[in-house]
Design an enzyme around this catalytic site. Structure first.
Site, PDB file in Angstrom:
ATOM      1  N   SER A 140       0.710  -1.392  -0.201  1.00  0.00           N
ATOM      2  CA  SER A 140       0.171   0.112  -0.339  1.00  0.00           C
ATOM      3  C   SER A 140       1.249   1.026  -0.238  1.00  0.00           C
ATOM      4  CB  SER A 140      -0.617   0.189   1.433  1.00  0.00           C
ATOM      5  OG  SER A 140      -1.713   0.970   1.623  1.00  0.00           O
ATOM      6  N   TYR A 153      -1.081  -0.587  10.452  1.00  0.00           N
ATOM      7  CA  TYR A 153      -1.341  -0.889   8.567  1.00  0.00           C
ATOM      8  C   TYR A 153       0.441  -0.125   8.509  1.00  0.00           C
ATOM      9  CZ  TYR A 153      -2.853  -1.693   4.216  1.00  0.00           C
ATOM     10  OH  TYR A 153      -3.608  -1.475   3.200  1.00  0.00           O
TER      11      TYR A 153
END
Length: 187
Positions: A140, A153
């Protein structure tokens, strides 16, 4: 002839979202796909909707034995493994570093980082025997840009990016490609 004709692929986190879409695209391109995830009802339903070239295996990627069994099942059923997509994941927690819960942080790392490592490890063992294969680790932008997402994350996705680079160096000379995209736009 389709792009992935007769290839065998595993897609983790395939019960919904990006993983489900990857599985759909792979089946459409001719691959035999083993969908993996924790949600059994959703996984069975998704595999059934994709037809006879798709199956589901309940897998918690944070449990090494589950991932080992997933790869073993795939090779036993199909005789090979050509593509491993380490896609399983979940949203992060938006807490500040000063208020972060250690157990939440560990769980995020277990799914994103350990799950990717286990998937890479067991897929690579099979692919080394074949002298070919492709491992795709979903990352990501959060792994490259601080503040884009939650602390856990973002940290996990940064680790996935580096794990991918290290694995590519380790496995590349053996005919195994290991790639990641810092954006979620692989399919």
């Amino acid at each position: 002839m389709k792009t992935l004709d007769k290839k065998v692929a595993i897609v983790t986190g395939a019960t919904s979202g990006i993983g489900a879409r990857i599985a759909e695209a792979f089946v459409h391109e001719g691959a035999h796909v083993v969908l993996a995830g924790r949600r059994e009802a959703e996984g069975e339903s998704k595999a059934s909707s994709l037809g006879e070239t798709a199956t589901f295996v309940r897998t918690d990627v944070s449990v090494e034995e589950d991932v080992e069994a997933l790869v073993a099942h795939t090779v036993e059923r199909h005789g090979r493994l050509d593509i491993m997509v380490n896609n399983a994941g979940g949203p992060g927690n938006g807490a500040s570093v000063t208020g972060f819960d250690g157990e939440v942080f560990q769980r995020t790392l277990a799914v994103h980082v350990h799950g990717t490592m286990y998937g890479t490890k067991y897929a690579a063992r099979q692919m080394l025997a074949q002298r070919s294969g492709s491992i795709i680790n979903m990352a990501s932008l959060a792994g490259k840009v601080a503040g884009w997402s939650g602390l856990d994350y973002s940290t996990a996705k940064a680790a996935v990016l580096h794990l991918t680079r290290c694995s590519a160096v380790d496995l590349g000379e053996h005919g195994i490609r290991v790639n990641s995209e810092p954006f979620s736009t692989l399919v």
